[in-house]
Design an enzyme around this catalytic site. Sequence first.
Site, mmCIF file in Angstrom:
data_model
loop_
_atom_site.group_PDB
_atom_site.id
_atom_site.type_symbol
_atom_site.label_atom_id
_atom_site.label_comp_id
_atom_site.label_asym_id
_atom_site.label_seq_id
_atom_site.Cartn_x
_atom_site.Cartn_y
_atom_site.Cartn_z
ATOM 1 N N LYS A 1 0.857 -1.188 0.000
ATOM 2 C CA LYS A 1 0.000 0.000 0.000
ATOM 3 C C LYS A 1 0.890 1.233 0.000
ATOM 4 O O LYS A 1 1.765 1.374 0.870
ATOM 5 C CB LYS A 1 -0.817 0.025 1.283
ATOM 6 C CG LYS A 1 -2.294 -0.229 1.100
ATOM 7 C CD LYS A 1 -2.965 -0.063 2.445
ATOM 8 C CE LYS A 1 -4.451 -0.199 2.318
ATOM 9 N NZ LYS A 1 -5.101 -0.051 3.626
HETATM 10 C C1 E4P Z 1 -8.522 0.729 3.501
HETATM 11 O O1 E4P Z 1 -7.675 0.131 2.867
HETATM 12 C C2 E4P Z 1 -8.278 1.294 4.846
HETATM 13 O O2 E4P Z 1 -7.537 0.362 5.604
HETATM 14 C C3 E4P Z 1 -9.529 1.537 5.641
HETATM 15 O O3 E4P Z 1 -10.675 1.147 4.920
HETATM 16 C C4 E4P Z 1 -9.637 2.870 6.271
HETATM 17 O O4 E4P Z 1 -10.863 2.959 6.949
HETATM 18 P P1 E4P Z 1 -11.178 4.057 8.068
HETATM 19 O O5 E4P Z 1 -11.485 5.349 7.369
HETATM 20 O O6 E4P Z 1 -12.365 3.514 8.781
HETATM 21 O O7 E4P Z 1 -9.952 4.152 8.939
#
Ligand code: E4P
Length: 215
Positions: free
Chosen positions: A83
Amino acid sequence: MQIFLDTANLGQIREAASWGILDGVTTNPTLVSRESEKFEDLIKEICSLITGPVSVESVSTLAEDIIKESRDLAKLAENVVIKIPICVDGLKAIKVLSQEGIHINTTLIFSPNQALLAAKAGAKYVSPFIGRLDDISHEGMDLVDQMKTIFNNYGLDTEIIVGSVRHPLHVVEAALIGADIATIPFAVLEKMVKHPLTDIGIEKFLKDWNKVKSR
Ligand code: E4P
């Protein structure tokens, strides 16, 4: 639509995998910080629990550092996806790493242009954060719709992972748009299974079946 679990919790991943519906896992530094295991051990363990992709976030900020860190992370397991947050240095790193065959999930996407640039740089996945847009009174799902149209217009094969999912309706909306993947917190996944009429129906069938049995 593929279903990923948005967690670094081993118990949740084991449980969701046992349901037979889990296609992958996404983690991020916040999710990892909630667990007690050593980082590398945790990622290796997650990767051993499922065969699908497991997103692990690079935390470096300069292109050369992102590239080095990502190469190291990619060695943890075959199904690791890196990522990388969208930014200029991120784009430079995505180009180099994707040419090396390392799969990239470009994260923290909040606009269609960011998604377009990530796709052009070679990202395998892009992650729009829907709930965080809703939080600031922007219709998060509009972004997914725009991204889908743009990728279709130009035949870009980058896959859309709808992230920051907060409730089951987000999943329905993502599926109606035709998003490739939704990454879902375990609590939302549990809610997706439930319906009060199903519970009432099961209870009634059991009650009636007991009458049949006691004949
Ligand atoms: C996606 O890849 C992220 O890990 C995640 O969905 C972020 O979500 P949040 O906004 O609830 O922290």
